[in-house]
Write a protein that holds these residues in place. Structure first.
Motif, PDB file in Angstrom:
ATOM      1  N   ARG A   1       6.595   6.863  -5.936  1.00  5.66           N
ATOM      2  CA  ARG A   1       7.583   6.109  -5.166  1.00  5.66           C
ATOM      3  C   ARG A   1       7.614   6.559  -3.707  1.00  5.66           C
ATOM      4  NH1 ARG A   1       9.997   6.611 -10.170  1.00  5.66           N
ATOM      5  NH2 ARG A   1      11.269   8.402  -9.588  1.00  5.66           N
ATOM      6  N   GLU A   2       7.460   7.858  -3.465  1.00  6.14           N
ATOM      7  CA  GLU A   2       7.429   8.368  -2.099  1.00  6.14           C
ATOM      8  C   GLU A   2       6.191   7.864  -1.361  1.00  6.14           C
ATOM      9  OE1 GLU A   2       8.595  10.626   1.362  1.00  6.14           O
ATOM     10  OE2 GLU A   2       9.586   9.533  -0.230  1.00  6.14           O
ATOM     11  N   ALA A   3       5.053   7.851  -2.029  1.00  7.92           N
ATOM     12  CA  ALA A   3       3.827   7.320  -1.416  1.00  7.92           C
ATOM     13  C   ALA A   3       4.021   5.854  -1.039  1.00  7.92           C
ATOM     14  CB  ALA A   3       2.638   7.488  -2.354  1.00  7.92           C
ATOM     15  N   GLN A   4       4.626   5.076  -1.923  1.00  3.43           N
ATOM     16  CA  GLN A   4       4.883   3.669  -1.628  1.00  3.43           C
ATOM     17  C   GLN A   4       5.825   3.530  -0.435  1.00  3.43           C
ATOM     18  OE1 GLN A   4       7.488   1.410  -4.168  1.00  3.43           O
ATOM     19  NE2 GLN A   4       6.252  -0.436  -3.885  1.00  3.43           N
ATOM     20  N   ARG A   5       6.850   4.351  -0.374  1.00  2.31           N
ATOM     21  CA  ARG A   5       7.808   4.301   0.739  1.00  2.31           C
ATOM     22  C   ARG A   5       7.104   4.578   2.068  1.00  2.31           C
ATOM     23  NH1 ARG A   5      11.000   7.224   3.971  1.00  2.31           N
ATOM     24  NH2 ARG A   5      10.141   9.222   3.333  1.00  2.31           N
ATOM     25  N   ILE A   6       6.245   5.605   2.080  1.00  2.00           N
ATOM     26  CA  ILE A   6       5.519   5.968   3.299  1.00  2.00           C
ATOM     27  C   ILE A   6       4.561   4.839   3.711  1.00  2.00           C
ATOM     28  CG2 ILE A   6       3.832   7.591   4.260  1.00  2.00           C
ATOM     29  CD1 ILE A   6       6.650   8.769   3.959  1.00  2.00           C
ATOM     30  N   VAL A   7       3.877   4.244   2.750  1.00  2.00           N
ATOM     31  CA  VAL A   7       2.950   3.150   3.050  1.00  2.00           C
ATOM     32  C   VAL A   7       3.710   1.970   3.656  1.00  2.00           C
ATOM     33  CG1 VAL A   7       1.496   1.373   1.981  1.00  2.00           C
ATOM     34  CG2 VAL A   7       1.106   3.779   1.488  1.00  2.00           C
ATOM     35  N   GLN A   8       4.881   1.654   3.127  1.00  2.00           N
ATOM     36  CA  GLN A   8       5.673   0.554   3.677  1.00  2.00           C
ATOM     37  C   GLN A   8       6.061   0.819   5.132  1.00  2.00           C
ATOM     38  OE1 GLN A   8       6.310  -2.504   2.436  1.00  2.00           O
ATOM     39  NE2 GLN A   8       4.840  -1.831   0.897  1.00  2.00           N
ATOM     40  N   ILE A   9       6.389   2.055   5.443  1.00  2.00           N
ATOM     41  CA  ILE A   9       6.701   2.416   6.829  1.00  2.00           C
ATOM     42  C   ILE A   9       5.468   2.221   7.702  1.00  2.00           C
ATOM     43  CG2 ILE A   9       7.248   4.364   8.359  1.00  2.00           C
ATOM     44  CD1 ILE A   9       9.089   5.374   6.040  1.00  2.00           C
ATOM     45  N   MET A  10       4.304   2.680   7.225  1.00  2.00           N
ATOM     46  CA  MET A  10       3.069   2.561   7.998  1.00  2.00           C
ATOM     47  C   MET A  10       2.690   1.106   8.234  1.00  2.00           C
ATOM     48  SD  MET A  10       0.569   5.489   6.488  1.00  2.00           S
ATOM     49  CE  MET A  10       1.292   6.708   5.435  1.00  2.00           C
ATOM     50  N   VAL A  11       2.830   0.262   7.224  1.00  2.00           N
ATOM     51  CA  VAL A  11       2.452  -1.147   7.338  1.00  2.00           C
ATOM     52  C   VAL A  11       3.296  -1.855   8.403  1.00  2.00           C
ATOM     53  CG1 VAL A  11       2.554  -3.366   6.104  1.00  2.00           C
ATOM     54  CG2 VAL A  11       1.450  -1.403   5.049  1.00  2.00           C
ATOM     55  N   HIS A  12       4.517  -1.374   8.608  1.00  2.00           N
ATOM     56  CA  HIS A  12       5.399  -1.994   9.596  1.00  2.00           C
ATOM     57  C   HIS A  12       5.377  -1.257  10.935  1.00  2.00           C
ATOM     58  CE1 HIS A  12       6.871  -3.730   5.820  1.00  2.00           C
ATOM     59  NE2 HIS A  12       6.971  -4.803   6.575  1.00  2.00           N
ATOM     60  N   ALA A  13       4.344  -0.463  11.157  1.00  2.00           N
ATOM     61  CA  ALA A  13       4.206   0.264  12.423  1.00  2.00           C
ATOM     62  C   ALA A  13       4.036  -0.716  13.579  1.00  2.00           C
ATOM     63  CB  ALA A  13       3.007   1.207  12.360  1.00  2.00           C
TER      64      ALA A  13
END
Length: 90
Positions: free
Chosen positions: A29-41
């Motif tokens: 879940r943490e990996a998914q959260r971080i990826v979502q932040i990166m995708v919206h960079a």
């Protein structure tokens, strides 16, 4: 999506050479959260290729803001945070 997959332009793209924990774990879940932040960079440049089986594999380089001096790879960042592991040819 999960920590090692993203959706761009209607394609599900596996982050190249990366294996993240299952979404039913705190790490997944943490990996998914971080990826979502990166995708919206603010700045996101992605490249992928279609594999023989019809799936897509690639990586994205992101910058959190216009003033950020450093661009980062999603794959490297997830590995560096010890959320996901590399596999296969890198």
């Amino acid at each position: 999506m999960s920590g090692d997959t993203i959706m761009l332009d209607g394609r599900i793209i596996k982050l190249k050479g990366l294996d993240c924990p299952s979404m039913d774990t705190p790490e997944g879940r943490e990996a998914q959260r971080i990826v979502q932040i990166m995708v919206h960079a603010r700045i996101l440049n992605c490249a992928w290729e279609e594999l023989a089986d019809g799936t897509f594999e690639g990586d994205c380089i992101y910058r959190p803001s216009m003033s950020s001096p450093v661009s980062r790879s999603m794959v490297v960042e997830l590995e560096k945070r010890d959320l996901c592991r590399r596999f296969g040819r890198t």
